[in-house]
Scaffold this motif. Structure first.
Motif, PDB file in Angstrom:
ATOM      1  N   ASP A 227      15.068 -10.510  -0.389  1.00  0.00           N
ATOM      2  CA  ASP A 227      14.185 -10.123  -1.406  1.00  0.00           C
ATOM      3  C   ASP A 227      13.431 -11.920  -1.379  1.00  0.00           C
ATOM      4  O   ASP A 227      12.358 -13.040  -1.790  1.00  0.00           O
ATOM      5  N   SER A 228      14.606 -12.652  -1.706  1.00  0.00           N
ATOM      6  CA  SER A 228      14.205 -14.474  -2.142  1.00  0.00           C
ATOM      7  C   SER A 228      14.230 -15.896  -1.714  1.00  0.00           C
ATOM      8  O   SER A 228      14.419 -16.163  -2.104  1.00  0.00           O
ATOM      9  N   SER A 229      14.805 -15.560  -0.830  1.00  0.00           N
ATOM     10  CA  SER A 229      15.422 -16.403   0.347  1.00  0.00           C
ATOM     11  C   SER A 229      15.088 -15.324   2.117  1.00  0.00           C
ATOM     12  O   SER A 229      14.569 -14.485   2.591  1.00  0.00           O
ATOM     13  N   ARG A 230      14.668 -16.511   2.488  1.00  0.00           N
ATOM     14  CA  ARG A 230      14.751 -16.436   4.202  1.00  0.00           C
ATOM     15  C   ARG A 230      16.029 -16.703   4.824  1.00  0.00           C
ATOM     16  O   ARG A 230      16.534 -17.706   5.075  1.00  0.00           O
ATOM     17  N   TYR A 231      16.091 -16.192   6.332  1.00  0.00           N
ATOM     18  CA  TYR A 231      17.518 -15.826   7.488  1.00  0.00           C
ATOM     19  C   TYR A 231      16.900 -16.366   8.370  1.00  0.00           C
ATOM     20  O   TYR A 231      15.711 -15.557   8.774  1.00  0.00           O
ATOM     21  N   PHE A 232      17.072 -16.810   9.606  1.00  0.00           N
ATOM     22  CA  PHE A 232      17.019 -17.033  10.847  1.00  0.00           C
ATOM     23  C   PHE A 232      18.710 -16.887  11.679  1.00  0.00           C
ATOM     24  O   PHE A 232      19.105 -17.089  10.980  1.00  0.00           O
ATOM     25  N   TYR A 233      18.632 -15.827  12.770  1.00  0.00           N
ATOM     26  CA  TYR A 233      19.618 -16.134  13.440  1.00  0.00           C
ATOM     27  C   TYR A 233      19.541 -17.185  14.514  1.00  0.00           C
ATOM     28  O   TYR A 233      18.938 -17.588  14.561  1.00  0.00           O
ATOM     29  N   ALA A 234      21.193 -17.314  13.960  1.00  0.00           N
ATOM     30  CA  ALA A 234      21.505 -18.413  14.412  1.00  0.00           C
ATOM     31  C   ALA A 234      21.447 -18.581  16.275  1.00  0.00           C
ATOM     32  O   ALA A 234      21.038 -19.162  16.536  1.00  0.00           O
ATOM     33  N   GLU A 235      21.876 -17.819  16.515  1.00  0.00           N
ATOM     34  CA  GLU A 235      21.707 -17.381  18.198  1.00  0.00           C
ATOM     35  C   GLU A 235      20.174 -18.406  18.735  1.00  0.00           C
ATOM     36  O   GLU A 235      19.555 -16.860  17.881  1.00  0.00           O
ATOM     37  N   GLY A 236      20.075 -18.859  19.248  1.00  0.00           N
ATOM     38  CA  GLY A 236      18.960 -19.086  19.743  1.00  0.00           C
ATOM     39  C   GLY A 236      18.073 -19.867  19.085  1.00  0.00           C
ATOM     40  O   GLY A 236      16.551 -19.775  19.282  1.00  0.00           O
ATOM     41  N   TYR A 237      17.909 -20.357  18.433  1.00  0.00           N
ATOM     42  CA  TYR A 237      17.331 -20.550  17.205  1.00  0.00           C
ATOM     43  C   TYR A 237      16.518 -22.121  17.643  1.00  0.00           C
ATOM     44  O   TYR A 237      15.481 -22.221  17.700  1.00  0.00           O
ATOM     45  N   GLU A 238      17.495 -22.653  18.721  1.00  0.00           N
ATOM     46  CA  GLU A 238      17.075 -24.145  19.236  1.00  0.00           C
ATOM     47  C   GLU A 238      16.661 -24.018  20.345  1.00  0.00           C
ATOM     48  O   GLU A 238      15.184 -24.654  20.687  1.00  0.00           O
ATOM     49  N   GLU A 239      16.430 -22.873  21.261  1.00  0.00           N
ATOM     50  CA  GLU A 239      16.102 -22.553  22.734  1.00  0.00           C
ATOM     51  C   GLU A 239      14.719 -22.080  22.046  1.00  0.00           C
ATOM     52  O   GLU A 239      13.351 -22.344  22.704  1.00  0.00           O
ATOM     53  N   ARG A 240      14.410 -21.295  20.577  1.00  0.00           N
ATOM     54  CA  ARG A 240      13.211 -20.561  20.272  1.00  0.00           C
ATOM     55  C   ARG A 240      12.886 -21.561  19.732  1.00  0.00           C
ATOM     56  O   ARG A 240      10.766 -21.932  20.437  1.00  0.00           O
ATOM     57  N   ALA A 242      12.307 -25.352  20.905  1.00  0.00           N
ATOM     58  CA  ALA A 242      12.363 -26.568  21.962  1.00  0.00           C
ATOM     59  C   ALA A 242      10.798 -25.155  22.675  1.00  0.00           C
ATOM     60  O   ALA A 242      10.473 -26.465  22.915  1.00  0.00           O
ATOM     61  N   ASN A 243      10.960 -24.381  22.835  1.00  0.00           N
ATOM     62  CA  ASN A 243       9.940 -23.455  23.531  1.00  0.00           C
ATOM     63  C   ASN A 243       9.045 -22.824  22.108  1.00  0.00           C
ATOM     64  O   ASN A 243       8.622 -22.955  23.120  1.00  0.00           O
ATOM     65  N   GLY A 244       8.995 -23.441  21.312  1.00  0.00           N
ATOM     66  CA  GLY A 244       7.693 -23.293  20.590  1.00  0.00           C
ATOM     67  C   GLY A 244       7.199 -21.911  20.119  1.00  0.00           C
ATOM     68  O   GLY A 244       6.452 -21.509  19.433  1.00  0.00           O
ATOM     69  N   GLU A 245       9.088 -20.642  20.241  1.00  0.00           N
ATOM     70  CA  GLU A 245       8.053 -19.497  19.982  1.00  0.00           C
ATOM     71  C   GLU A 245       8.489 -19.113  18.256  1.00  0.00           C
ATOM     72  O   GLU A 245       9.651 -20.112  17.666  1.00  0.00           O
ATOM     73  N   PRO A 246       8.841 -18.091  18.402  1.00  0.00           N
ATOM     74  CA  PRO A 246       9.195 -17.726  17.194  1.00  0.00           C
ATOM     75  C   PRO A 246      10.427 -16.977  16.158  1.00  0.00           C
ATOM     76  O   PRO A 246      10.851 -16.540  17.634  1.00  0.00           O
ATOM     77  N   GLN A 247      10.336 -17.484  15.537  1.00  0.00           N
ATOM     78  CA  GLN A 247      12.742 -17.101  14.879  1.00  0.00           C
ATOM     79  C   GLN A 247      12.528 -16.147  15.118  1.00  0.00           C
ATOM     80  O   GLN A 247      11.665 -15.301  14.108  1.00  0.00           O
ATOM     81  N   LYS A 248      13.285 -15.345  14.972  1.00  0.00           N
ATOM     82  CA  LYS A 248      14.227 -14.100  15.111  1.00  0.00           C
ATOM     83  C   LYS A 248      14.825 -14.128  13.438  1.00  0.00           C
ATOM     84  O   LYS A 248      15.429 -14.924  12.857  1.00  0.00           O
ATOM     85  N   GLN A 249      14.031 -13.163  12.137  1.00  0.00           N
ATOM     86  CA  GLN A 249      14.056 -13.390  11.040  1.00  0.00           C
ATOM     87  C   GLN A 249      15.255 -12.026  10.904  1.00  0.00           C
ATOM     88  O   GLN A 249      14.878 -11.152  11.192  1.00  0.00           O
ATOM     89  N   LEU A 250      15.565 -12.413   9.293  1.00  0.00           N
ATOM     90  CA  LEU A 250      16.373 -11.752   8.643  1.00  0.00           C
ATOM     91  C   LEU A 250      15.923 -11.537   7.066  1.00  0.00           C
ATOM     92  O   LEU A 250      16.584 -12.277   6.527  1.00  0.00           O
ATOM     93  N   SER A 251      14.297 -10.870   7.130  1.00  0.00           N
ATOM     94  CA  SER A 251      13.913 -11.112   5.673  1.00  0.00           C
ATOM     95  C   SER A 251      13.326  -9.108   4.846  1.00  0.00           C
ATOM     96  O   SER A 251      13.789  -8.996   6.889  1.00  0.00           O
ATOM     97  N   LYS A 252      12.439  -8.940   4.778  1.00  0.00           N
ATOM     98  CA  LYS A 252      11.247  -8.080   4.077  1.00  0.00           C
ATOM     99  C   LYS A 252      10.082  -8.681   4.874  1.00  0.00           C
ATOM    100  O   LYS A 252       8.935  -7.841   5.000  1.00  0.00           O
ATOM    101  N   GLU A 253      10.176  -9.610   5.504  1.00  0.00           N
ATOM    102  CA  GLU A 253       9.111  -9.968   6.742  1.00  0.00           C
ATOM    103  C   GLU A 253       8.274  -8.716   7.977  1.00  0.00           C
ATOM    104  O   GLU A 253       7.278  -8.747   7.467  1.00  0.00           O
ATOM    105  N   PHE A 254       9.122  -7.807   7.760  1.00  0.00           N
ATOM    106  CA  PHE A 254       9.161  -7.747   8.865  1.00  0.00           C
ATOM    107  C   PHE A 254       7.899  -6.140   8.109  1.00  0.00           C
ATOM    108  O   PHE A 254       7.456  -5.060   8.468  1.00  0.00           O
ATOM    109  N   VAL A 255       8.314  -5.924   6.474  1.00  0.00           N
ATOM    110  CA  VAL A 255       7.117  -5.330   6.227  1.00  0.00           C
ATOM    111  C   VAL A 255       5.921  -5.466   6.038  1.00  0.00           C
ATOM    112  O   VAL A 255       4.737  -4.676   6.127  1.00  0.00           O
ATOM    113  N   ARG A 256       5.873  -7.019   5.451  1.00  0.00           N
ATOM    114  CA  ARG A 256       4.951  -7.374   5.747  1.00  0.00           C
ATOM    115  C   ARG A 256       3.646  -7.117   7.546  1.00  0.00           C
ATOM    116  O   ARG A 256       2.597  -7.513   7.521  1.00  0.00           O
ATOM    117  N   GLN A 257       5.103  -7.270   8.401  1.00  0.00           N
ATOM    118  CA  GLN A 257       3.354  -7.696   9.746  1.00  0.00           C
ATOM    119  C   GLN A 257       3.226  -5.608   9.581  1.00  0.00           C
ATOM    120  O   GLN A 257       2.753  -6.059  10.428  1.00  0.00           O
TER     121      GLN A 257
END
Length: 324
Positions: A227-240, A242-257
């Protein structure tokens, strides 16, 4: 509640305790904070969930336990970096600690250009809270080194960006104290990043709060929770990236979406969508997944037998009595 033979999980959305020595209670969006004799704080992490500055009408089972236990673990893992307010967790949803006079500043630290910082950068800003930003950066790009971008707590509405110089100039925090809490912020963040990396995650940004008690500085409140932090998954971060793709997140962002997809951002004329028991349980499962990923441990659900509030009251009263 029963439906199709299934018992739905309980959630704690309201507390109204009366502890010995209780001076006051503050009901926040998620936490209820009880002041005991102007000396201790009993902080109850409820199952309320907020998004777009509004509390959703239904609680999320086990969310309070998830947040409380993640914060407690990180407080215990970082007390060699700086002293913190925590004394005990007498209940899975409660932390009891020292009452401190909190600074009216949140120390936000960022390792990657994303979120509100990216929105400002995209609109032409090249300085954030007094920190100069390099030209030519892209969304989700790492900063050369983490940057500290404090906000000051506003009386109403959103917190406001503020620079180190303004904080000191306005007397919000003395220069001597500010230098200490910025140093602690960087060390706490480095430790949090290290722990996250062990679990295949990137701690992208977070906030820390500090206060004073009898002239001594302390880390207060929660730390490194989803709730107070933003986490990305490390796997695939560089590839995403490089491709300008959204990062895979671990946060309550899914509720906002989920709310955005149902045309709700707490704007005039918008109606909160129905939060069904099934959806609340699906969010609960995501929070438990967050806990297990962030800590690397299996989540042990607190007993749902009986009344949750009665359990908390009993546990807290026993703890407070043991201190007398």
């Amino acid at each position: 509640m029963w439906q199709k033979g299934k018992k739905f999980m309980k959630a704690l959305t309201k507390t109204d305790f009366h502890f010995d020595g209780q001076k006051s209670v503050y009901h926040g969006k998620v936490r209820d904070v009880y002041d005991i004799n102007d000396d201790l704080i009993v902080m109850v992490a409820t199952d309320r969930i907020s998004a777009f500055d509004v509390v959703l009408p239904k609680g999320i089972p086990f969310k309070g336990q998830v947040l409380n236990q993640i914060a407690a673990k990180f407080l215990d893992q970082t007390n060699d970096i700086c002293p913190n307010w925590k004394l005990a967790t007498p209940d899975p949803m409660v932390t009891v600690g020292l009452k401190c006079e909190g600074f009216r500043v949140e120390m936000i630290i960022r390792s990657i250009l994303t979120g509100s910082a990216w929105r400002e950068y995209k609109n032409g800003a090249r300085e954030l809270c007094g920190v100069k930003l390099p030209e030519g950066m892209r969304e989700n790009q790492r900063f050369p080194k983490p940057i500290v971008t404090p906000t000051t707590k506003a009386d109403t509405g959103h917190d406001l960006n503020i620079s180190r110089e303004e904080i000191i100039e306005q007397g919000i925090v003395s220069e001597e104290d500010y230098n200490v809490i910025e140093d602690w912020t960087r060390k706490l963040f480095a430790c949090g990043q290290e722990i996250a990396a062990q679990h295949g995650l990137i701690l992208v940004d977070t906030k820390y709060e500090f206060g004073k008690r009898n002239g001594k500085l302390y880390l207060i409140d929660e730390i490194n929770t989803p709730d107070s932090s933003r986490y990305f998954y490390a796997e695939g971060y560089e590839e995403r990236f490089a491709n300008g793709e959204p990062q895979k997140q671990l946060s309550k962002e899914f509720v906002r979406q989920w709310l955005i997809e149902r045309n709700f951002m707490n704007e005039p004329g918008q109606t909160m969508p129905e939060i069904t028991d099934e959806y609340a349980e699906s969010v609960s499962e995501r929070y438990i997944e967050l806990y297990e990923r962030i800590t690397g441990e299996k989540f042990d659900k607190a007993s749902e037998e009986g009344d949750i509030a009665a359990r908390i009251e009993k546990n807290v009263k026993e703890y407070l009595a043991s201190r007398q």
